[in-house]
Design a protein around this motif. Structure first.
Motif, mmCIF file in Angstrom:
data_model
loop_
_atom_site.group_PDB
_atom_site.id
_atom_site.type_symbol
_atom_site.label_atom_id
_atom_site.label_comp_id
_atom_site.label_asym_id
_atom_site.label_seq_id
_atom_site.Cartn_x
_atom_site.Cartn_y
_atom_site.Cartn_z
ATOM 1 N N UNK A 18 3.116 8.745 9.796
ATOM 2 C CA UNK A 18 2.352 9.034 11.007
ATOM 3 C C UNK A 18 1.234 8.014 11.214
ATOM 4 N N UNK A 19 0.559 7.656 10.155
ATOM 5 C CA UNK A 19 -0.550 6.705 10.245
ATOM 6 C C UNK A 19 -0.216 5.490 9.386
ATOM 7 N N UNK A 20 0.389 4.494 9.978
ATOM 8 C CA UNK A 20 0.824 3.312 9.233
ATOM 9 C C UNK A 20 0.207 2.052 9.813
ATOM 10 N N UNK A 21 -0.484 1.325 8.958
ATOM 11 C CA UNK A 21 -1.100 0.073 9.352
ATOM 12 C C UNK A 21 -0.590 -1.009 8.406
ATOM 13 N N UNK A 22 -0.294 -2.178 8.968
ATOM 14 C CA UNK A 22 0.129 -3.317 8.168
ATOM 15 C C UNK A 22 -0.819 -4.477 8.420
ATOM 16 N N UNK A 23 -0.974 -5.315 7.406
ATOM 17 C CA UNK A 23 -1.816 -6.505 7.528
ATOM 18 C C UNK A 23 -1.032 -7.730 7.079
ATOM 19 N N UNK A 24 -1.394 -8.871 7.631
ATOM 20 C CA UNK A 24 -0.788 -10.147 7.239
ATOM 21 C C UNK A 24 -1.868 -11.223 7.256
ATOM 22 N N UNK A 25 -1.760 -12.176 6.346
ATOM 23 C CA UNK A 25 -2.684 -13.301 6.277
ATOM 24 C C UNK A 25 -1.977 -14.520 6.847
#
Length: 67
Positions: A18-25
């Protein structure tokens, strides 16, 4: 932005999805996106701004206080 970066899901993302966050550099910026709807786009933060954001979050302050 070309989208060829390696995305990592936040360790604080909800297991139910339900609450999914992704990060990338990117080498210059940190990108943040909603992993459920990646077509919406990303937020981009320069390294200094990202560091300030992360160090000001309650979870980071709590974890730091325990060390």
């Amino acid at each position: 932005m070309d989208g060829s970066w390696s995305w990592r899901k936040s360790s604080f993302s909800d297991a139910s999805g339900v609450q999914c966050v992704e990060v990338a550099w990117t080498g210059h910026n940190v990108l943040v996106r909603d992993s459920k709807d990646t077509a919406v786009g990303q937020l981009a933060f320069d390294a200094t701004s990202w560091d300030r954001f992360i160090s000001s979050t309650p979870a980071t302050r709590t974890a730091s206080a325990g060390n």
